[in-house]
Scaffold this motif. Structure first.
Motif, PDB file in Angstrom:
ATOM      1  N   TRP A   1      27.825 -50.100  23.221  1.00 14.43           N
ATOM      2  CA  TRP A   1      26.472 -49.858  22.697  1.00 14.43           C
ATOM      3  C   TRP A   1      26.218 -50.762  21.489  1.00 14.43           C
ATOM      4  O   TRP A   1      25.193 -51.424  21.383  1.00 14.43           O
ATOM      5  N   GLU A   2      27.200 -50.773  20.571  1.00 17.21           N
ATOM      6  CA  GLU A   2      27.056 -51.603  19.351  1.00 17.21           C
ATOM      7  C   GLU A   2      26.947 -53.083  19.692  1.00 17.21           C
ATOM      8  O   GLU A   2      26.145 -53.816  19.128  1.00 17.21           O
ATOM      9  N   LYS A   3      27.780 -53.520  20.641  1.00 17.22           N
ATOM     10  CA  LYS A   3      27.767 -54.926  21.066  1.00 17.22           C
ATOM     11  C   LYS A   3      26.381 -55.293  21.607  1.00 17.22           C
ATOM     12  O   LYS A   3      25.809 -56.319  21.244  1.00 17.22           O
ATOM     13  N   ALA A   4      25.815 -54.400  22.449  1.00 18.08           N
ATOM     14  CA  ALA A   4      24.497 -54.653  23.044  1.00 18.08           C
ATOM     15  C   ALA A   4      23.416 -54.664  21.967  1.00 18.08           C
ATOM     16  O   ALA A   4      22.451 -55.427  22.041  1.00 18.08           O
ATOM     17  N   SER A   5      23.577 -53.828  20.941  1.00 17.97           N
ATOM     18  CA  SER A   5      22.573 -53.764  19.862  1.00 17.97           C
ATOM     19  C   SER A   5      22.511 -55.077  19.092  1.00 17.97           C
ATOM     20  O   SER A   5      21.477 -55.463  18.570  1.00 17.97           O
ATOM     21  N   LYS A   6      23.659 -55.771  18.999  1.00 14.31           N
ATOM     22  CA  LYS A   6      23.723 -57.015  18.211  1.00 14.31           C
ATOM     23  C   LYS A   6      23.180 -58.215  18.982  1.00 14.31           C
ATOM     24  O   LYS A   6      22.958 -59.268  18.417  1.00 14.31           O
ATOM     25  N   GLN A   7      23.030 -58.075  20.314  1.00 10.72           N
ATOM     26  CA  GLN A   7      22.627 -59.248  21.128  1.00 10.72           C
ATOM     27  C   GLN A   7      21.128 -59.499  21.046  1.00 10.72           C
ATOM     28  O   GLN A   7      20.352 -58.600  20.893  1.00 10.72           O
TER      29      GLN A   7
END
Ligand SMILES: Cc1cc2nc3c(=O)[nH]c(=O)nc-3n(C[C@H](O)[C@H](O)[C@H](O)COP(=O)(O)OP(=O)(O)OC[C@H]3O[C@@H](n4cnc5c(N)ncnc54)[C@H](O)[C@@H]3O)c2cc1C
Length: 306
Positions: free
Chosen positions: A300-306
């Motif tokens: 989730w965090e990774k996707a938020s940063k993209q």
């Protein structure tokens, strides 16, 4: 070739299998590596697991694997994990057969195993008429004449515990008893015979104990034995990757099964002193949920940063 997984589970007893079930249902890619030497392999029947009381250990395992196979993201390898390197998100596990698996997370469900049995004749009766845990096998030996092989403070404690299943038992310390005078007096008050002469051998017929024979020739007839086994962890991989261990050789985990090494979890006998199938399974389920939750949050965090 290296195959990539969300989680590699090392050990396929109830802890590892229940973790695989939870993670498979959570749509995670899982590799479960198991060399197939579960701690209760010497027994004919397992007890105390609701809906499975009295089941053969091999049947328990067969049903578990059949149910997990309904979830296609779980793979199985009949193999021994021999090395583990890397760090959270990128662990590399290699096996005795030369397979290589990459895992974002690793779960050690490697169990505990008995140190070699050092009493003559014990191996012949172990799991058939000699057991280690009254909660597992006490009912079957209720009211019978038993010899309890254990010494020191454990002997005193074990006497109180076993009295719940039978009043006809003898403590045999197989050498110096290590009990205080007060403890010995209390055992006498409760009519518990205590022998501290070393054991020469356990005499049995087709797995059924007949008597315990001491070095001085004394024979203690009995129909069952309980003894205190010496246990070691099922694999040295937890120590090799830096997991903190207790002095009893148990992996230190928090209440979700997380070790001190980021990305590494442990469950079941490997990470607990409460050694029962249902507890191992529940700790495996708990670790499975914790691993899934950590993976979901990271994604989730990774996707938020993209
Ligand atoms: C004689 C006896 C009778 C018992 N009876 C009962 C009973 O009636 N009821 C009950 O509730 N409990 C019973 N128990 C306890 C029960 O067997 C354990 O609590 C339970 O098996 C623990 O499950 P686990 O998944 O943690 O480990 P295990 O069942 O021991 O499984 C660990 C698995 O990991 C594998 N493994 C280890 N290292 C590696 C590696 N490097 N690579 C791949 N695989 C690896 C092992 O080979 C094994 O298959 C009994 C125990 C004994 C000794």
């Amino acid at each position: 070739m290296t195959m990539n997984y969300d989680c590699v589970i090392i050990g396929g007893g109830p802890a590892g299998l229940n973790a695989a079930l939870v993670l498979g249902r959570a749509r995670k890619n899982v590799m479960l590596i198991d060399e197939g030497q579960p701690r209760n392999q010497v027994t004919r029947e397992s007890h105390g697991f609701l809906t499975r009381d009295g089941i053969k250990p091999s049947e328990f395992r067969r049903i578990a694997i059949e149910q997990i196979r309904a979830y296609p993201s779980v793979d199985f390898a009949s193999d021994t994990a021999v090395s583990l390197t890397g760090s959270d998100g990128d662990f590399l596990i290699t096996t005795a057969q030369g397979l290589r698996f990459q895992g974002k997370k690793v779960l050690f469900a490697v169990g505990k195993k008995d140190a070699p049995l050092d009493i003559n004749g014990l191996a012949e009766v172990y799991g058939k008429s000699a057991f280690v845990c009254p909660y597992c096998d006490g009912w079957e030996l209720r009211d019978q004449s038993l010899v309890v092989i254990v010494n020191g403070a454990k002997a005193f404690h074990f006497a109180k515990v076993i009295s719940g299943w039978t009043s006809r038992f003898t403590i045999c310390t197989n050498g110096p008893h290590g009990l205080s005078d007060a403890e010995r007096e209390e055992l006498q008050q409760h009519n518990v015979p205590l022998y501290d002469v070393p054991i020469r051998t356990i005499v049995s017929k087709e797995g059924q104990v007949q008597h315990v024979e001491l070095e001085d020739g004394t024979q203690l007839p009995c129909t069952g034995i309980f003894f205190g086994p010496k246990l070691v962890i099922g694999s040295e991989l937890p120590q090799s990757i830096g997991c903190a261990m207790t002095e009893l050789g148990t992996v230190v985990v928090d209440n979700l099964g997380k070790t001190n090494v980021p990305g590494i979890y442990s469950a079941g006998d490997a990470a607990s002193e409460m050694q029962q199938l249902i507890m191992a399974a529940s700790l495996g389920a708990l670790a499975g949920i914790a691993i899934n939750s950590e993976l979901l949050m990271e994604n989730w965090e990774k996707a938020s940063k993209q």
